[in-house]
Motif scaffolding. Sequence first.
Motif, PDB file in Angstrom:
ATOM      1  N   ALA A  74       0.833  -1.206   0.000  1.00  0.00           N
ATOM      2  CA  ALA A  74       0.000   0.000   0.000  1.00  0.00           C
ATOM      3  C   ALA A  74       0.865   1.253   0.000  1.00  0.00           C
ATOM      4  O   ALA A  74       0.595   2.213  -0.733  1.00  0.00           O
ATOM      5  CB  ALA A  74      -0.923  -0.006   1.214  1.00  0.00           C
ATOM      6  N   LEU A  75       1.929   1.252   0.802  1.00  0.00           N
ATOM      7  CA  LEU A  75       2.806   2.414   0.870  1.00  0.00           C
ATOM      8  C   LEU A  75       3.613   2.568  -0.420  1.00  0.00           C
ATOM      9  O   LEU A  75       3.848   3.681  -0.884  1.00  0.00           O
ATOM     10  CB  LEU A  75       3.741   2.291   2.072  1.00  0.00           C
ATOM     11  CG  LEU A  75       3.030   2.220   3.433  1.00  0.00           C
ATOM     12  CD1 LEU A  75       4.038   2.009   4.552  1.00  0.00           C
ATOM     13  CD2 LEU A  75       2.218   3.475   3.688  1.00  0.00           C
ATOM     14  N   VAL A  76       4.007   1.442  -1.015  1.00  0.00           N
ATOM     15  CA  VAL A  76       4.715   1.489  -2.295  1.00  0.00           C
ATOM     16  C   VAL A  76       3.809   2.076  -3.370  1.00  0.00           C
ATOM     17  O   VAL A  76       4.231   2.901  -4.191  1.00  0.00           O
ATOM     18  CB  VAL A  76       5.204   0.086  -2.704  1.00  0.00           C
ATOM     19  CG1 VAL A  76       5.746   0.096  -4.133  1.00  0.00           C
ATOM     20  CG2 VAL A  76       6.291  -0.388  -1.745  1.00  0.00           C
ATOM     21  N   GLY A  77       2.545   1.672  -3.375  1.00  0.00           N
ATOM     22  CA  GLY A  77       1.604   2.224  -4.356  1.00  0.00           C
ATOM     23  C   GLY A  77       1.431   3.721  -4.206  1.00  0.00           C
ATOM     24  O   GLY A  77       1.405   4.462  -5.198  1.00  0.00           O
ATOM     25  N   VAL A  78       1.340   4.183  -2.958  1.00  0.00           N
ATOM     26  CA  VAL A  78       1.236   5.629  -2.709  1.00  0.00           C
ATOM     27  C   VAL A  78       2.471   6.346  -3.230  1.00  0.00           C
ATOM     28  O   VAL A  78       2.380   7.393  -3.887  1.00  0.00           O
ATOM     29  CB  VAL A  78       1.043   5.902  -1.201  1.00  0.00           C
ATOM     30  CG1 VAL A  78       1.148   7.400  -0.918  1.00  0.00           C
ATOM     31  CG2 VAL A  78      -0.303   5.377  -0.732  1.00  0.00           C
ATOM     32  N   MET A  79       3.649   5.777  -2.973  1.00  0.00           N
ATOM     33  CA  MET A  79       4.886   6.425  -3.408  1.00  0.00           C
ATOM     34  C   MET A  79       5.034   6.390  -4.927  1.00  0.00           C
ATOM     35  O   MET A  79       5.586   7.323  -5.525  1.00  0.00           O
ATOM     36  CB  MET A  79       6.084   5.763  -2.743  1.00  0.00           C
ATOM     37  CG  MET A  79       6.128   5.912  -1.225  1.00  0.00           C
ATOM     38  SD  MET A  79       5.984   7.628  -0.650  1.00  0.00           S
ATOM     39  CE  MET A  79       7.529   8.305  -1.195  1.00  0.00           C
ATOM     40  N   PHE A  80       4.541   5.335  -5.587  1.00  0.00           N
ATOM     41  CA  PHE A  80       4.576   5.307  -7.050  1.00  0.00           C
ATOM     42  C   PHE A  80       3.719   6.432  -7.634  1.00  0.00           C
ATOM     43  O   PHE A  80       4.087   7.050  -8.644  1.00  0.00           O
ATOM     44  CB  PHE A  80       4.085   3.951  -7.568  1.00  0.00           C
ATOM     45  CG  PHE A  80       5.141   2.879  -7.576  1.00  0.00           C
ATOM     46  CD1 PHE A  80       6.472   3.190  -7.360  1.00  0.00           C
ATOM     47  CD2 PHE A  80       4.804   1.554  -7.806  1.00  0.00           C
ATOM     48  CE1 PHE A  80       7.457   2.205  -7.371  1.00  0.00           C
ATOM     49  CE2 PHE A  80       5.774   0.559  -7.815  1.00  0.00           C
ATOM     50  CZ  PHE A  80       7.105   0.891  -7.590  1.00  0.00           C
ATOM     51  N   VAL A  81       2.581   6.681  -7.005  1.00  0.00           N
ATOM     52  CA  VAL A  81       1.750   7.802  -7.447  1.00  0.00           C
ATOM     53  C   VAL A  81       2.488   9.124  -7.237  1.00  0.00           C
ATOM     54  O   VAL A  81       2.425  10.036  -8.073  1.00  0.00           O
ATOM     55  CB  VAL A  81       0.403   7.795  -6.700  1.00  0.00           C
ATOM     56  CG1 VAL A  81      -0.391   9.061  -7.006  1.00  0.00           C
ATOM     57  CG2 VAL A  81      -0.418   6.569  -7.085  1.00  0.00           C
ATOM     58  N   VAL A  82       3.210   9.216  -6.134  1.00  0.00           N
ATOM     59  CA  VAL A  82       4.024  10.405  -5.875  1.00  0.00           C
ATOM     60  C   VAL A  82       5.065  10.578  -6.973  1.00  0.00           C
ATOM     61  O   VAL A  82       5.325  11.699  -7.447  1.00  0.00           O
ATOM     62  CB  VAL A  82       4.703  10.304  -4.496  1.00  0.00           C
ATOM     63  CG1 VAL A  82       5.777  11.373  -4.332  1.00  0.00           C
ATOM     64  CG2 VAL A  82       3.661  10.435  -3.394  1.00  0.00           C
ATOM     65  N   VAL A  83       5.679   9.491  -7.397  1.00  0.00           N
ATOM     66  CA  VAL A  83       6.680   9.554  -8.470  1.00  0.00           C
ATOM     67  C   VAL A  83       6.061  10.127  -9.737  1.00  0.00           C
ATOM     68  O   VAL A  83       6.635  11.015 -10.388  1.00  0.00           O
ATOM     69  CB  VAL A  83       7.262   8.150  -8.740  1.00  0.00           C
ATOM     70  CG1 VAL A  83       8.087   8.150 -10.029  1.00  0.00           C
ATOM     71  CG2 VAL A  83       8.120   7.698  -7.567  1.00  0.00           C
ATOM     72  N   ILE A  84       4.876   9.635 -10.090  1.00  0.00           N
ATOM     73  CA  ILE A  84       4.206  10.110 -11.293  1.00  0.00           C
ATOM     74  C   ILE A  84       3.899  11.600 -11.189  1.00  0.00           C
ATOM     75  O   ILE A  84       4.051  12.360 -12.151  1.00  0.00           O
ATOM     76  CB  ILE A  84       2.907   9.311 -11.531  1.00  0.00           C
ATOM     77  CG1 ILE A  84       3.239   7.849 -11.822  1.00  0.00           C
ATOM     78  CG2 ILE A  84       2.098   9.908 -12.686  1.00  0.00           C
ATOM     79  CD1 ILE A  84       2.025   6.936 -11.875  1.00  0.00           C
ATOM     80  N   ALA A  85       3.469  12.031 -10.006  1.00  0.00           N
ATOM     81  CA  ALA A  85       3.124  13.443  -9.820  1.00  0.00           C
ATOM     82  C   ALA A  85       4.356  14.325  -9.745  1.00  0.00           C
ATOM     83  O   ALA A  85       4.326  15.487 -10.143  1.00  0.00           O
ATOM     84  CB  ALA A  85       2.291  13.601  -8.550  1.00  0.00           C
TER      85      ALA A  85
END
Length: 521
Positions: free
Chosen positions: A343-354
């Motif tokens: 879950a935290l990795v998914g949040v951080m991947f979204v952060v990467v995209i943004a």
Amino acid sequence: MFNLINGTKGNVKNDILSGVTVAFALVPEAVAFAFVAGVEPMVGLYAAFMMGLITSAIGGRPGMISGATGAMAVVMVALVAQHGVQYLFAAVILAGFLQIMAGVFKLGKFIRLVPYPVMLGFVNGLAIVIFLAQLGQFKIMGPLGDLEWMSGTALYIMLGLVGLTMAIIYLLPKLTTAIPASLVAIAAVTAIVHGFDLDARTVIDFVREMVPEAQQDSVTLAGELPTFAIPVIPFTLETLYIILPTAVILALVGLIESLLTLSLIDEMTDTRGRGNQECVGQGVANTVNGFFGGMGGCAMIGQSMININSGGRGRLSGITAALVLLGFILFAAPLIEMVPLAALVGVMFVVVIATFEWASFRIVRGVNKEDAFVLFLVTGVTVIADLAIAVVVGVIVSALVFAWKHATHIMAKNYTDDDGWKVYDLEGPLFFGSVTHFREIFDPQNDPSDVVIDFKESRIWDSSGIDALDGLADKYKEQGKKLHIRHISPECRVLLKKAGEYVEINVNEDPRYRVASDTLG
């Protein structure tokens, strides 16, 4: 692809819910960076709590999240390994004091000297670093105690949960923005993992993998309130020599990362943070860290992006994140320990995209080759080496490129006026790169007895320009000719030695230069 920046203005509900979301993301990174620095996990968690609370309360950028960071952790390793954690606490205190002084003397304004291509490179490089850091969560401990890449069912579960987290964050705002999508994603994925008893690694699994096997069962994220203590070190000059180099680097890295993150959030939210106030806030937070057993830190771009994306705009969001983190440590460690890493990795991947500036690919095609080179250089150095080094390299290269491009931009129109005087109307900057071309413009041997050099459309930038003008005055004097210098600033008149007597003062027309204003610092 994603419209990730929530444009809603800050309010109490948004700030509180966003702060709770950020608190979940602070834990694994604080623990990871503690191990990078060679200190216990609780030292990193205390740092995240104190940095987040203090900078949110008194810093210059509401909505920005600070905590223990990798950029500063890598600087601490050698000091901790050679002298122990007490020397680290002393170095963090000294670094905080230096940051406070930077704010008091209003040095925050110099972040404006960072060119736009360097900013783009910093953002893109940091996005790549965040992405690469998350890939480590796709490794598990092998039979021989080495980390191995996941495969088979474990990998499919991890990828599925990461994808589900990202999908919730992307789709939920289309239905409602009442609750931060990241918080809903973390809660939903946690419920699915434990409800269906999926074999997925959690935060506590991650922490236990970092300690020897014999100690793993006793590891927990539960703790108590940090307590005040003066670092147990000898107060001697020798100690100062030991901690000073580390303290200076920590202060510089912390300020560079914090001020660049501040500038990035300013641009994304169309608001204005105060750089000098942020320097003071970061300094106070690091000083308190040293006295209360934290490893210090600075602004965190990943968690700041989570906060902004979740609607956190005010100081309350950062304060909430810090207090919720403290609540986890004191009362609810089992809750945070059961959160799946996916879950935290998914949040951080979204952060990467943004975070990644996708428009830079279009920008590269439209700008000159020098700016494109600087952009890719800073991105590469950020990934390979360090953020602070990358920014310094980028600024130096940009300055050299600027100097090279403007070295031949100085020119002059010359004509003879009604009195028979030859007038040189200069255009362009006179500095170390253009002095050679400046000297070639004039002809002291063949010019008439009176010569005018007019700086109305030019400017002397440095001591090399002053020296070139003094040297030119000497040449005209040797030829027995009179030189008239017009439209230079009072500052230049003071610095001129040989040419000073030839300056014609015009109070109404002479320029007055100003340095960068501290008003918005």
